[in-house]
Enzyme design. Structure first.
Site, PDB file in Angstrom:
ATOM      1  CG  ASN A   1      26.593 -24.165  -1.465  1.00  0.00           C
ATOM      2  OD1 ASN A   1      26.702 -25.446  -1.616  1.00  0.00           O
ATOM      3  ND2 ASN A   1      26.215 -22.854  -0.852  1.00  0.00           N
TER       4      ASN A   1
ATOM      5  CG  HIS B   1      23.704 -29.847   0.652  1.00  0.00           C
ATOM      6  ND1 HIS B   1      22.907 -29.334   1.937  1.00  0.00           N
ATOM      7  CD2 HIS B   1      22.339 -28.399   0.123  1.00  0.00           C
ATOM      8  CE1 HIS B   1      22.516 -28.284   2.277  1.00  0.00           C
ATOM      9  NE2 HIS B   1      21.790 -27.529   1.149  1.00  0.00           N
TER      10      HIS B   1
ATOM     11  CG  HIS C   1      27.176 -21.023   4.021  1.00  0.00           C
ATOM     12  ND1 HIS C   1      25.708 -20.723   4.577  1.00  0.00           N
ATOM     13  CD2 HIS C   1      27.219 -19.775   5.225  1.00  0.00           C
ATOM     14  CE1 HIS C   1      25.345 -19.665   5.114  1.00  0.00           C
ATOM     15  NE2 HIS C   1      26.809 -19.230   5.744  1.00  0.00           N
TER      16      HIS C   1
ATOM     17  NE  ARG D   1      23.306 -22.852   8.535  1.00  0.00           N
ATOM     18  CZ  ARG D   1      22.504 -22.492   7.548  1.00  0.00           C
ATOM     19  NH1 ARG D   1      22.336 -22.114   6.044  1.00  0.00           N
ATOM     20  NH2 ARG D   1      21.273 -21.066   8.513  1.00  0.00           N
TER      21      ARG D   1
ATOM     22  NE  ARG E   1      21.834 -26.014  10.011  1.00  0.00           N
ATOM     23  CZ  ARG E   1      21.093 -25.335   9.548  1.00  0.00           C
ATOM     24  NH1 ARG E   1      20.416 -25.131   8.394  1.00  0.00           N
ATOM     25  NH2 ARG E   1      20.541 -24.067   9.958  1.00  0.00           N
TER      26      ARG E   1
ATOM     27  CD  GLU F   1      27.359 -19.222  -0.304  1.00  0.00           C
ATOM     28  OE1 GLU F   1      26.842 -19.572  -1.330  1.00  0.00           O
ATOM     29  OE2 GLU F   1      26.248 -19.745   0.257  1.00  0.00           O
TER      30      GLU F   1
ATOM     31  CB  THR G   1      20.578 -18.697   3.072  1.00  0.00           C
ATOM     32  OG1 THR G   1      21.814 -19.621   3.541  1.00  0.00           O
ATOM     33  CG2 THR G   1      21.287 -17.209   3.551  1.00  0.00           C
TER      34      THR G   1
ATOM     35  CD  GLU H   1      25.213 -15.997  -4.987  1.00  0.00           C
ATOM     36  OE1 GLU H   1      26.021 -16.033  -4.868  1.00  0.00           O
ATOM     37  OE2 GLU H   1      24.678 -17.016  -4.595  1.00  0.00           O
TER      38      GLU H   1
ATOM     39  CG  HIS I   1      18.754 -19.820  -2.290  1.00  0.00           C
ATOM     40  ND1 HIS I   1      18.146 -20.500  -1.659  1.00  0.00           N
ATOM     41  CD2 HIS I   1      19.713 -20.004  -0.882  1.00  0.00           C
ATOM     42  CE1 HIS I   1      18.091 -21.356  -0.530  1.00  0.00           C
ATOM     43  NE2 HIS I   1      18.588 -20.874  -0.086  1.00  0.00           N
TER      44      HIS I   1
END
Ligand code: PXP
Length: 241
Positions: free
Chosen positions: A9, A12, A45, A47, A51, A72, A103, A153, A194
């Protein structure tokens, strides 16, 4: 022995880019490097508040990867339309609250049932593999199967928090294990994600039902420490030449 896949992922990378409003670090560059380094898939993801990952990142990454892209997304009409238009290889439907830092929990499958049945069916018709991000309990596994998901998941966030704080994790681990075993017996692909670190991943990977781990924050965090020495050396060369 079955090989467990690693989904990387890169949200970030976009978080760092957006903090300065610059074009770097480019999530596409991170996606391509992760691909070259052996990642089995790339997760982003998108969102609702954009963001980190933006619509344009999704398009560029989708058009550049050879390995599968896992999108996602929140269970909303807007996101469903974006997914159907951009056709990522995989979709993982996740709950989303505007004010959350990340999340926080799994999907409420009962509340979202009508939407999920339709969304899963439409996504699968386009050849997109659909996963549901859920809290690890038996009811959620059975419901996920009934809704027509390909994969579940299991949210490992709470387990990882307890694990990091050295709290008792026995019940949480057992819930994850029982859920994973049931999901596998129902022919659902079983993923985990996560909050995973080296140590918590090692513990969770003792459960043999998992076929995929999706990890982001810790991979990007640890990359800082793997890369810092090279970058400092490079700057020293630049300023002294
Ligand atoms: N899986 C899902 C469904 C997620 O929502 C996230 C966070 O975006 C992750 C995995 C990765 O979590 P982390 O960044 O804590 O590794």
């Amino acid at each position: 022995m079955k090989k467990i896949k690693l989904g990387v992922n890169i949200d970030h990378v976009a978080t760092i880019r957006n903090a300065r409003g610059e074009k770097y670090p480019d999530p596409l560059r991170a996606a391509l490097l992760a691909q070259k380094s052996g990642a089995d898939s790339i997760t982003i993801h998108l969102r609702e508040d954009r963001r980190h990952i933006k619509d344009d990142d999704l398009k560029k990454i989708k058009n550049s990867l050879i390995i599968p892209l896992n999108l996602e997304m929140a269970p909303t009409k807007e996101m469903l339309n974006i997914a159907l238009k951009n056709k990522p290889d995989y979709v993982c439907i996740v709950p989303e609250r505007r004010m959350e830092v990340t999340t926080e929990g799994g999907l409420n499958l009962t509340k979202k049932k009508k939407f999920l049945i339709k969304a899963i069916s439409n996504l699968k018709k386009k050849g997109i593999r659909v996963s549901l991000f859920i809290e690890p309990n038996l009811k959620n596994i059975i419901l996920s199967k009934e809704l027509g998901a390909d994969c579940v998941e299991l949210h490992t966030g709470k387990f990882c928090r307890y694990f990091n704080k050295k709290k008792n994790i026995n019940t949480l681990f057992l819930n994850i294990k029982k859920s994973a075993v049931l999901a596998e017996s129902l022919n659902l692909e079983v993923h985990a994600g996560h909050g995973l670190t080296y140590k918590s991943t090692k513990k969770i990977s003792k459960i043999k039902s998992f076929s995929e781990f999706n990890i982001g924050h810790y991979i990007i965090s640890e990359s800082i420490f793997s890369g810092l020495k090279n970058i400092i050396n490079k700057f020293k060369r630049i300023i002294n030449n």
